[in-house]
Design an enzyme around this catalytic site. Structure first.
Site, PDB file in Angstrom:
ATOM      1  N   SER A 140      -9.539  -6.425  11.120  1.00  0.00           N
ATOM      2  CA  SER A 140     -10.735  -5.705  10.732  1.00  0.00           C
ATOM      3  C   SER A 140     -11.681  -6.723  10.122  1.00  0.00           C
ATOM      4  O   SER A 140     -11.339  -7.372   9.132  1.00  0.00           O
ATOM      5  CB  SER A 140     -10.390  -4.605   9.715  1.00  0.00           C
ATOM      6  OG  SER A 140     -11.530  -3.852   9.399  1.00  0.00           O
ATOM      7  N   ARG A 173       1.927  -5.480  13.072  1.00  0.00           N
ATOM      8  CA  ARG A 173       1.461  -4.908  14.340  1.00  0.00           C
ATOM      9  C   ARG A 173       1.397  -5.944  15.452  1.00  0.00           C
ATOM     10  O   ARG A 173       1.564  -5.603  16.627  1.00  0.00           O
ATOM     11  CB  ARG A 173       0.108  -4.223  14.136  1.00  0.00           C
ATOM     12  CG  ARG A 173       0.236  -2.995  13.253  1.00  0.00           C
ATOM     13  CD  ARG A 173      -1.068  -2.282  13.057  1.00  0.00           C
ATOM     14  NE  ARG A 173      -0.891  -1.126  12.175  1.00  0.00           N
ATOM     15  CZ  ARG A 173      -1.858  -0.300  11.813  1.00  0.00           C
ATOM     16  NH1 ARG A 173      -3.089  -0.497  12.263  1.00  0.00           N
ATOM     17  NH2 ARG A 173      -1.620   0.713  11.008  1.00  0.00           N
ATOM     18  N   GLU A 190      -4.622  -1.583  15.677  1.00  0.00           N
ATOM     19  CA  GLU A 190      -5.542  -2.457  14.955  1.00  0.00           C
ATOM     20  C   GLU A 190      -4.770  -3.634  14.357  1.00  0.00           C
ATOM     21  O   GLU A 190      -3.811  -3.448  13.611  1.00  0.00           O
ATOM     22  CB  GLU A 190      -6.236  -1.680  13.829  1.00  0.00           C
ATOM     23  CG  GLU A 190      -7.176  -2.537  12.985  1.00  0.00           C
ATOM     24  CD  GLU A 190      -7.534  -1.894  11.677  1.00  0.00           C
ATOM     25  OE1 GLU A 190      -7.613  -2.615  10.663  1.00  0.00           O
ATOM     26  OE2 GLU A 190      -7.709  -0.655  11.647  1.00  0.00           O
ATOM     27  N   ARG A 234       0.844  -1.193   0.000  1.00  0.00           N
ATOM     28  CA  ARG A 234       0.000   0.000   0.000  1.00  0.00           C
ATOM     29  C   ARG A 234       0.884   1.249   0.000  1.00  0.00           C
ATOM     30  O   ARG A 234       1.878   1.304   0.719  1.00  0.00           O
ATOM     31  CB  ARG A 234      -0.913   0.017   1.232  1.00  0.00           C
ATOM     32  CG  ARG A 234      -1.874  -1.172   1.273  1.00  0.00           C
ATOM     33  CD  ARG A 234      -2.738  -1.169   2.498  1.00  0.00           C
ATOM     34  NE  ARG A 234      -3.515  -2.400   2.593  1.00  0.00           N
ATOM     35  CZ  ARG A 234      -4.307  -2.716   3.611  1.00  0.00           C
ATOM     36  NH1 ARG A 234      -4.425  -1.880   4.620  1.00  0.00           N
ATOM     37  NH2 ARG A 234      -4.968  -3.863   3.620  1.00  0.00           N
ATOM     38  N   ARG A 251       3.030   1.539  10.322  1.00  0.00           N
ATOM     39  CA  ARG A 251       2.381   1.894   9.055  1.00  0.00           C
ATOM     40  C   ARG A 251       3.450   1.900   7.962  1.00  0.00           C
ATOM     41  O   ARG A 251       4.215   2.836   7.844  1.00  0.00           O
ATOM     42  CB  ARG A 251       1.714   3.270   9.178  1.00  0.00           C
ATOM     43  CG  ARG A 251       0.726   3.579   8.060  1.00  0.00           C
ATOM     44  CD  ARG A 251       0.075   4.921   8.279  1.00  0.00           C
ATOM     45  NE  ARG A 251      -0.681   4.970   9.511  1.00  0.00           N
ATOM     46  CZ  ARG A 251      -1.953   4.557   9.637  1.00  0.00           C
ATOM     47  NH1 ARG A 251      -2.576   4.059   8.599  1.00  0.00           N
ATOM     48  NH2 ARG A 251      -2.570   4.648  10.805  1.00  0.00           N
TER      49      ARG A 251
END
Length: 346
Positions: free
Chosen positions: A271, A310, A268, A181, A196
């Site tokens: 999801s 994470r 997070e 990403r 990130r």
């Protein structure tokens, strides 16, 4: 001549209509709370005991280099900002987590799949990443191929343009893939550490179900992700998203967040979404409820089970010791060759 021109005009209008329709997001489920943004999300009480340290806990960007398991400088040298290198027991820890995740989910009914990491544009349209998130996906413009932003894309399109039989459902899939990403919207945010980044690994769960069972399947999906958090014995909490934070494709969505004491924040790691028939309509995935019945759209669900790096952050920061070492969670030790702790080299 007029007929030919009218036909061209009609084709152009049809293409424009189709493109405009692709920008219309999914409708939230009636149970989703109306809210402007993530500040109004519903936060459930956390599970697990938050550790009380008798020393000041360090963030992973200090622990990792000290143990020589994360190398930020060489990651940047190789590829630029938001890249890193895992080495030694850092790389082994990631590999162990992936194997642990896959073993856990396949033992609970998921079929493991290994999919291409590069997909066609129609796959991203079908899973609803395109056109909205086109600017965050890496691509090869000459070949018209795109690197996966998530395994959700490839798994969603496994049954593209198919009509399934009722007795085939539900279908559960799980895959480990790298994800890429561009993180354009996060410029200046989370620049330290590996929270990130542009490239990461993720184990993704995906379900194809009937409309009648999809919300019970969502509850089960959340539990599958939560059980991995429990097995690692890391405090985590569930977040129910309001309409303003729901995203483009989901009708209802929950996040799971692990506590990271060094960063002093919840991260997070999963999801879990029910997209209902939204993706199925775009990818033309249907099923026949009964013999001779008219095909209907399936419901699709997806959830991280879990995302890296994470989880690595949460392990390093929660299991750090005063001497700088990091204890390996007990359930993960068989995947680490029996290693009980990562220690600095003498």
């Amino acid at each position: 001549d007029q007929v030919e021109q009218a036909t061209r005009d009609a084709d152009t209008m049809q293409d424009e209509l189709h493109d405009n329709m692709l920008w219309i997001p999914n409708m939230p489920h009636p149970s989703v709370k109306v809210g402007k943004d993530d500040s109004e999300n519903i936060i459930y009480p956390h599970e697990g005991t938050i550790r009380q340290f008798d020393f000041t806990p360090k963030p992973h960007w200090e622990i990792g280099p000290a143990l020589d398991i994360i190398d930020f400088d060489r990651g940047v040298r190789l590829s630029g900002s938001r890249f890193y290198v895992l080495k030694g027991m850092g790389a082994r820890l990631q590999r162990a987590l992936i194997s642990f995740y896959l073993d856990t989910h396949t033992q609970h009914g998921y079929t493991e799949v290994y999919t291409p990491f590069i997909v066609k544009e129609e796959a991203l349209i079908g899973s609803a990443q395109f056109p909205k998130f086109r600017d965050v996906v890496y691509n090869d413009p000459e070949a018209a191929l795109y690197l996966l932003p998530t395994a959700e894309v490839s798994i969603c399109n496994l049954h593209r343009d198919e009509v399934l039989e009722a007795d085939q459902l539900p279908l559960y899939y799980v895959a480990n893939t790298p994800c890429w990403r561009q993180e354009r919207t996060s410029a200046g945010r989370d620049v330290r550490g590996i929270k990130r980044v542009h490239q990461f690994q993720k184990v993704e769960m995906f379900k194809f179900t009937t409309p009648e069972t999809s919300y019970a399947e969502l509850d089960a999906l959340i539990e599958d992700a939560a059980n991995v958090c429990r097995a690692l014995q890391i405090p985590f909490r569930r977040i129910e998203q309001v309409t303003g934070d729901l995203g483009f494709a989901a009708a209802k969505k929950f996040d799971l967040e692990m506590w990271a004491p060094g960063c002093d924040e919840w991260l997070e790691v999963s999801s879990c979404s029910n997209c209902e028939s939204f993706q199925a309509r775009r990818a033309a995935i249907r099923y026949r409820p009964a013999v001779g019945a008219r095909p209907e759209f399936v419901h699709t669900l997806n959830g991280s089970g879990l995302a890296l790096p994470r989880t690595i952050i949460a392990i390093i920061e929660n299991y750090q010791q005063a001497d700088g070492s990091v204890i390996i969670p007990e359930g993960l030790r068989p995947y680490m060759g029996g290693l009980e702790a990562i220690r600095a080299k003498a």
